[in-house]
Design an enzyme around this catalytic site. Structure first.
Site, mmCIF file in Angstrom:
data_model
loop_
_atom_site.group_PDB
_atom_site.id
_atom_site.type_symbol
_atom_site.label_atom_id
_atom_site.label_comp_id
_atom_site.label_asym_id
_atom_site.label_seq_id
_atom_site.Cartn_x
_atom_site.Cartn_y
_atom_site.Cartn_z
ATOM 1 N N GLU A 59 48.389 44.195 53.072
ATOM 2 C CA GLU A 59 49.207 45.003 52.165
ATOM 3 C C GLU A 59 48.633 46.419 52.123
ATOM 4 O OE1 GLU A 59 49.002 44.369 47.860
ATOM 5 O OE2 GLU A 59 51.175 44.470 47.844
ATOM 6 N N LYS A 101 53.058 31.143 47.543
ATOM 7 C CA LYS A 101 51.814 31.252 48.315
ATOM 8 C C LYS A 101 50.829 32.184 47.575
ATOM 9 C CE LYS A 101 52.911 31.457 52.907
ATOM 10 N NZ LYS A 101 53.768 31.906 54.031
ATOM 11 N N SER A 151 46.424 42.833 42.452
ATOM 12 C CA SER A 151 46.252 42.445 43.852
ATOM 13 C C SER A 151 45.847 40.976 43.957
ATOM 14 C CB SER A 151 45.180 43.323 44.478
ATOM 15 O OG SER A 151 43.963 43.122 43.784
ATOM 16 N N SER A 163 46.267 49.417 33.696
ATOM 17 C CA SER A 163 45.318 49.831 34.724
ATOM 18 C C SER A 163 44.602 51.098 34.242
ATOM 19 C CB SER A 163 46.074 50.127 36.017
ATOM 20 O OG SER A 163 45.252 50.867 36.883
ATOM 21 N N GLU A 164 43.328 51.212 34.552
ATOM 22 C CA GLU A 164 42.592 52.422 34.139
ATOM 23 C C GLU A 164 43.190 53.684 34.774
ATOM 24 O OE1 GLU A 164 39.134 51.258 37.006
ATOM 25 O OE2 GLU A 164 38.804 53.328 36.400
ATOM 26 N N GLU A 212 51.396 37.903 39.104
ATOM 27 C CA GLU A 212 52.315 38.683 39.947
ATOM 28 C C GLU A 212 51.462 39.508 40.872
ATOM 29 O OE1 GLU A 212 55.384 38.270 40.079
ATOM 30 O OE2 GLU A 212 55.938 37.375 38.167
ATOM 31 N N GLY A 265 50.230 40.663 45.179
ATOM 32 C CA GLY A 265 50.695 41.517 46.279
ATOM 33 C C GLY A 265 51.589 40.813 47.273
ATOM 34 N N GLU A 291 58.433 36.259 36.273
ATOM 35 C CA GLU A 291 58.746 37.188 35.189
ATOM 36 C C GLU A 291 60.261 37.342 35.125
ATOM 37 O OE1 GLU A 291 55.828 40.588 35.980
ATOM 38 O OE2 GLU A 291 55.182 39.727 34.071
ATOM 39 N N ASN A 328 51.374 50.873 39.207
ATOM 40 C CA ASN A 328 52.587 51.458 39.793
ATOM 41 C C ASN A 328 53.767 51.567 38.824
ATOM 42 O OD1 ASN A 328 52.731 48.693 39.802
ATOM 43 N ND2 ASN A 328 53.698 48.544 41.817
ATOM 44 N N ASP A 361 51.672 59.978 34.405
ATOM 45 C CA ASP A 361 50.758 58.842 34.546
ATOM 46 C C ASP A 361 50.629 58.421 36.016
ATOM 47 O OD1 ASP A 361 49.057 57.267 33.030
ATOM 48 O OD2 ASP A 361 50.584 55.930 32.253
ATOM 49 N N THR A 369 42.080 40.277 42.911
ATOM 50 C CA THR A 369 41.921 40.268 41.456
ATOM 51 C C THR A 369 42.583 39.025 40.876
ATOM 52 O OG1 THR A 369 41.902 42.675 41.409
ATOM 53 C CG2 THR A 369 42.358 41.585 39.330
ATOM 54 N N CYS A 415 55.059 46.238 44.971
ATOM 55 C CA CYS A 415 54.513 44.974 45.495
ATOM 56 C C CYS A 415 55.498 44.209 46.354
ATOM 57 C CB CYS A 415 54.076 44.107 44.335
ATOM 58 S SG CYS A 415 55.372 43.941 43.110
HETATM 59 P P1 NDP Z 1 44.165 45.475 40.900
HETATM 60 O O1 NDP Z 1 44.240 44.054 41.297
HETATM 61 O O2 NDP Z 1 43.050 46.302 41.386
HETATM 62 O O3 NDP Z 1 44.133 45.577 39.307
HETATM 63 C C1 NDP Z 1 45.121 45.006 38.485
HETATM 64 C C2 NDP Z 1 44.638 45.015 37.054
HETATM 65 O O4 NDP Z 1 43.597 44.041 36.881
HETATM 66 C C3 NDP Z 1 44.042 46.340 36.610
HETATM 67 O O5 NDP Z 1 44.395 46.575 35.269
HETATM 68 C C4 NDP Z 1 42.569 46.089 36.767
HETATM 69 O O6 NDP Z 1 41.782 46.950 35.984
HETATM 70 C C5 NDP Z 1 42.451 44.656 36.310
HETATM 71 N N1 NDP Z 1 41.278 43.948 36.769
HETATM 72 C C6 NDP Z 1 40.515 44.193 37.857
HETATM 73 N N2 NDP Z 1 39.529 43.278 37.961
HETATM 74 C C7 NDP Z 1 39.664 42.423 36.914
HETATM 75 C C8 NDP Z 1 38.953 41.256 36.468
HETATM 76 N N3 NDP Z 1 37.918 40.773 37.129
HETATM 77 N N4 NDP Z 1 39.387 40.632 35.352
HETATM 78 C C9 NDP Z 1 40.464 41.086 34.685
HETATM 79 N N5 NDP Z 1 41.169 42.190 35.048
HETATM 80 C C10 NDP Z 1 40.781 42.847 36.154
HETATM 81 O O7 NDP Z 1 45.578 46.068 41.306
HETATM 82 P P2 NDP Z 1 46.060 47.588 41.313
HETATM 83 O O8 NDP Z 1 46.049 48.150 39.937
HETATM 84 O O9 NDP Z 1 45.332 48.268 42.398
HETATM 85 O O10 NDP Z 1 47.593 47.402 41.707
HETATM 86 C C11 NDP Z 1 48.026 47.224 42.999
HETATM 87 C C12 NDP Z 1 48.242 45.762 43.302
HETATM 88 O O11 NDP Z 1 49.139 45.187 42.369
HETATM 89 C C13 NDP Z 1 48.884 45.561 44.651
HETATM 90 O O12 NDP Z 1 48.210 44.576 45.391
HETATM 91 C C14 NDP Z 1 50.280 45.088 44.338
HETATM 92 O O13 NDP Z 1 50.832 44.299 45.308
HETATM 93 C C15 NDP Z 1 50.126 44.406 43.040
HETATM 94 N N6 NDP Z 1 51.360 44.453 42.309
HETATM 95 C C16 NDP Z 1 52.072 43.292 42.164
HETATM 96 C C17 NDP Z 1 53.281 43.293 41.525
HETATM 97 C C18 NDP Z 1 54.045 42.023 41.334
HETATM 98 O O14 NDP Z 1 54.813 41.948 40.397
HETATM 99 N N7 NDP Z 1 53.885 41.015 42.143
HETATM 100 C C19 NDP Z 1 53.869 44.518 40.997
HETATM 101 C C20 NDP Z 1 53.019 45.684 41.167
HETATM 102 C C21 NDP Z 1 51.816 45.631 41.811
HETATM 103 P P3 NDP Z 1 41.307 48.376 36.570
HETATM 104 O O15 NDP Z 1 42.200 48.730 37.714
HETATM 105 O O16 NDP Z 1 41.465 49.271 35.428
HETATM 106 O O17 NDP Z 1 39.907 48.166 37.007
#
Ligand code: NDP
Length: 485
Positions: free
Chosen positions: A382, A452, A230, A179-180, A251, A253, A459, A154, A95, A233, A285
């Site tokens: 980030e 912030k 992120s 995530s897709e 949770e 970035g 969690e 991740n 995956d 988002t 993250c």
């Molecule tokens: P994204 O923010 O791009 O996406 C996160 C999830 O939200 C995905 O499943 C995405 O779907 C979905 N999504 C996107 N847009 C919307 C919307 N408008 N409404 C509802 N859901 C939406 O993050 P990434 O998947 O790229 O992951 C990386 C980011 O995650 C990094 O910034 C990282 O720091 C953060 N992260 C934070 C952690 C923490 O615990 N603090 C742990 C791990 C990562 P899809 O991608 O399928 O479009």
């Protein structure tokens, strides 16, 4: 022949796999080779409706079970996950591309820890008795109802469990959208929960991009949204949830500081910097990507860091000797390579790495930049890849101010042999998850989350219970009611 990673169907709803091929196809690409290993289909409005209505209905009976009964199911699921750790780790590697060396010890195992921990707590989620003279107030810790979980790419198994386990322990149901990019692992979590005895409809998984997430977040039947993703988002999802006055956990970035004083044990500090930048090829993250090193030990630190980073083994993630895998997608690889170019252009010095690795798949060499200054792009944004920025500092006061000069506040770490200083510095850092002489430990017993722009809520630990339940208070009068008329 079908690839072993291909799931039985795209979604898991009401205790069974469900397919609807009229949704947009989502190819699943194995990051180590670029090969397509599976296809899932994004949820159509009919699938979204099926998942939400099922979860809403199933929650009522689930909340009426005793906590001990719910907990037993979660703990049974934890046992099944541990028994199948190898198979689940292989799937996690398909995956995400993360090496099996990591997935065997960090993914299904940490998911199982969450199921076991929250399964253990489920029977003791009680309220309070508050005496008021002859009267009294009692409180009841109630489930929120229907919770939506949305995951980043991740840690697909871990995120599905970190959200699902406390939600279910408190008597909620969940619709989880992975995530897709990494749609496979959460389906296994759903399958295992149901095998362990979770009633149909309590934990559902549906696939899709942001629109599917958006449809879940805005549905009036949903009581809570927990997102890992992120900051941009997070802001959108938080705003959409606020419009419906829903509970949230965000949770997001980070750009966390890791501060190394010149009295630190160099090898431990280098180990912390490696764990905090190169684990999961930097796609974590909480990573300590701004490594502030006090000037007295700078060159010694960089030399040891370059030497140890040179020992990283890039290669086939399925080979347990491999210690460093590819980026999750070609797109993420290109984003990270763009940051590396920016770092060079803006004058940072490449100590090691600094390019794509010369091999198939989306590999980037573990990269260390030295002489990084606070204003450089690589020190502010980030990157979410294996890029460490080393910055110099002179004094404690200076480094605290610089460490805090960021919109983010997820994590922070300090390496020093002076414990008074360690606590004094940590006390002033604006971050939710901190470390002293260590980095990136995330046991289920410890609260995890940011301040912030890095997030809202926590969690893991008992803190997560507060974010998946609400308190009802009941005033009980023993005597007569006095009224003005
Ligand atoms: P994204 O923010 O791009 O996406 C996160 C999830 O939200 C995905 O499943 C995405 O779907 C979905 N999504 C996107 N847009 C919307 C919307 N408008 N409404 C509802 N859901 C939406 O993050 P990434 O998947 O790229 O992951 C990386 C980011 O995650 C990094 O910034 C990282 O720091 C953060 N992260 C934070 C952690 C923490 O615990 N603090 C742990 C791990 C990562 P899809 O991608 O399928 O479009």
């Amino acid at each position: 022949m079908t690839h072993p990673a291909q799931p039985k169907a795209s979604h898991f709803i009401n205790g069974e796999y469900v397919e609807d091929t009229s949704g947009t196809p989502i190819p699943v690409i194995y990051a180590a080779t670029g090969e397509q290993i599976a296809t899932v289909y994004a949820a159509t409005p009919a699938i979204v409706e099926q998942a939400l209505s099922t979860a809403k209905e199933a929650q009522k009976a689930w909340a009426k079970m005793t906590g001990t009964e719910r907990g037993r199911i979660l703990r049974r699921a934890a046992d099944i996950m541990r028994e199948r750790n190898h198979e689940l780790s292989v799937l996690e590697t398909y995956d995400t591309g993360k090496p099996l060396q990591e997935t065997l010890v960090a993914d299904a195992t940490s998911g199982a820890d969450a199921l076991e921990y929250f399964g253990g707590l489920a029977g003791s989620l009680t309220g309070e008795h508050i005496p008021m003279g002859e009267d009294w107030v009692y409180t009841v810790r109630e489930a929120l109802g229907l919770c939506v979980g949305i995951g980043a790419w991740n840690y697909p198994t871990q995120i599905a469990c970190w959200k699902g386990a406390p939600a279910l322990a408190c008597g909620n149901s969940m619709v989880f959208k992975p995530s897709e990019t990494t749609p496979l692992c959460a389906l296994k979590v759903a399958e295992i929960l149901h095998e362990a005895g979770a009633p149909a409809g309590i934990y559902n998984v549906i696939q899709g991009m942001g629109e599917v997430g958006g449809a879940l977040v805005t549905d009036p039947r949903v009581d809570k949204v927990s997102l890992t993703g992120s900051v941009p988002t997070g802001k959108k999802v938080y705003a959409a949830a606020a419009a419906g006055m829903k509970h949230v956990t965000m949770e997001l970035g980070g750009k966390s500081p890791l501060i190394i004083f010149d009295d630190a044990d160099i090898d431990n500090a280098v180990g912390g910097a490696i764990n905090g930048n190169f684990y999961s090829s930097g796609q974590v993250c909480s990573n300590g990507t701004r490594v502030f090193v006090q000037k007295g030990i700078k060159e010694k630190f960089l030399a040891r860091l370059a030497e140890r980073t040179g020992n990283a083994i890039l290669g086939d993630p399925m080979d347990e000797a491999t210690s460093f895998g590819p980026m999750v997608t070609e797109n993420q690889m290109n984003i990270v390579l763009g940051y590396i170019e920016k770092g060079k252009e803006e004058g940072a010095r490449v100590v090691c790495g600094g390019a794509r690795a010369d091999m198939p798949g989306y590999y980037i060499q573990p990269t260390v930049f030295a002489d990084v200054t606070d204003d450089m792009t690589i020190a502010r944004e980030e990157i979410f890849g294996p890029v460490m920025s080393v910055l110099d500092f002179d004094t404690e006061e200076e480094v605290i101010a610089r460490a805090n000069d960021t919109e983010f506040g997820l994590s922070a770490g300090v390496f020093t042999s002076d414990f008074t200083r360690a606590h004094r510095v940590i006390g002033q850092l604006e971050a939710g998850s901190c470390f002293i002489n260590s980095y990136n430990d995330a046991p289920v017993e410890a609260p995890f989350g940011g301040v912030k722009a890095s997030g809202v809520g926590r969690e893991n630990s008992k803190e997560a219970i507060k974010h998946f339940s609400q308190v009802k208070s009941v005033y009980v009068r023993m005597g007569d009611v006095e009224a003005a008329f």
